[in-house]
Design an enzyme around this catalytic site. Sequence first.
Site, PDB file in Angstrom:
ATOM      1  N   CYS A 166     -42.192  11.994 -13.425  1.00 32.78           N
ATOM      2  CA  CYS A 166     -42.520  11.138 -14.564  1.00 32.78           C
ATOM      3  C   CYS A 166     -43.306  11.913 -15.617  1.00 32.78           C
ATOM      4  O   CYS A 166     -44.502  12.183 -15.446  1.00 32.78           O
ATOM      5  CB  CYS A 166     -43.315   9.929 -14.083  1.00 32.78           C
ATOM      6  SG  CYS A 166     -43.899   8.885 -15.427  1.00 32.78           S
ATOM      7  N   CYS A 188     -46.229  10.041 -17.216  1.00 35.72           N
ATOM      8  CA  CYS A 188     -47.413   9.945 -16.355  1.00 35.72           C
ATOM      9  C   CYS A 188     -48.153  11.293 -16.292  1.00 35.72           C
ATOM     10  O   CYS A 188     -49.372  11.327 -16.300  1.00 35.72           O
ATOM     11  CB  CYS A 188     -47.037   9.591 -14.917  1.00 35.72           C
ATOM     12  SG  CYS A 188     -45.752   8.368 -14.743  1.00 35.72           S
ATOM     13  N   ASP A 189     -47.416  12.379 -16.169  1.00 38.75           N
ATOM     14  CA  ASP A 189     -48.056  13.637 -15.771  1.00 38.75           C
ATOM     15  C   ASP A 189     -48.007  14.767 -16.804  1.00 38.75           C
ATOM     16  O   ASP A 189     -48.618  15.813 -16.591  1.00 38.75           O
ATOM     17  CB  ASP A 189     -47.398  14.143 -14.465  1.00 38.75           C
ATOM     18  CG  ASP A 189     -47.604  13.155 -13.324  1.00 38.75           C
ATOM     19  OD1 ASP A 189     -48.645  12.476 -13.326  1.00 38.75           O
ATOM     20  OD2 ASP A 189     -46.731  13.061 -12.448  1.00 38.75           O
TER      21      ASP A 189
END
Length: 310
Positions: free
Chosen positions: A134, A137-138
């Site tokens: 993701c 997200c990261d």
Amino acid sequence: MSEVQNVIIIGSGPAGYTAAIYAARANLKPLLFQGLQPGGQLTITTDVENYPGYPEGIMGPEMMDQFRTQAERFGTEIRFEQINEVDFSTRPFTLKTDFDTFQAHSVIVSTGASARLIGLEAEKALMGRGVSACATCDGAFFPDKEILVVGGGDSAMEEAHYLTRFGRRVRIVHRREEFRASKIMVDRCKANEKIEWLLNRALVDILAGDDGKVRAAVLEDPRSGEREEVECDGVFIAIGHTPNSEIFKDKLEMDENGYIVVHDGTNTSVEGVFACGDVMDHIYRQAVTAAGTGCMAAIDSERWLENQAH
Ligand code: NAP
């Protein structure tokens, strides 16, 4: 068989727990089934920095613990079991685990989606240590780093483009030369100076350094079998998601990729059954949007139950 529940919630990610918080506060005494991965996809991420209300960020598993505690505080009953079978053809609805059968006047489906992985041992071992599924997200954990993105569809193009905000260089690794991605997305990546291409390359292994984090990827040319080691800090797997909707096949309307179709909020094709979170959303896929639709599903279910009573 136990008493008929007002509402059974299937799934324990942000959508399911938020639905539980709202349903419990509406005095519906929801029963929530956690399934095999309590907490859902957030339990396989590390820091969550984009959920409002946590200015310092929070670890995904800890956040899901807090969601669960909040749901329990208002009277949600939580069971660590998996619903394996549903019958939505008659009301009350029937749901089965391996051990028991349950009935409910309404059901909220929040079973989420799973990021598809290639299936390498190293992928699992290094998840959160340089491997991610993701970018939203990261991505921010890879400032000025060397990043690989695996895949040749729109997800891979989108993630690669997004990751150029952070990384020094982003290389798209794809197992053939043709792309499944739309031309406009490929063109956008081709126009991006930070993006390079490693085509006709399959990811066959990921290597860790002494610090236990990703150091390099091993790529293989499927035509010749030739292997090479490519140094990198991050490997983003972007080969698609699979909605966890298998048990609802032929029971709820789905799109061609298995995502549950909703209308007028979170209503599914069966009256009294609502869907929220990633099992119905292939676009946003964020914890905060899942929680938002979980709230909607609880309100939709509460109103529906109220109308049934009259
Ligand atoms: P996808 O279109 O199914 O593409 C998956 C890609 O991953 C393909 O290139 C495939 O390679 C590759 N792949 C699959 N399994 C692999 C494996 N085991 N090893 C290596 N590569 C593998 O999935 P997606 O990109 O997630 O897109 C899904 C849907 O969402 C599509 O309809 C897409 O248009 C849509 N979407 C749209 C947007 C947007 O418009 N902004 C963004 C994301 C997704 P092969 O081609 O060789 O099979």
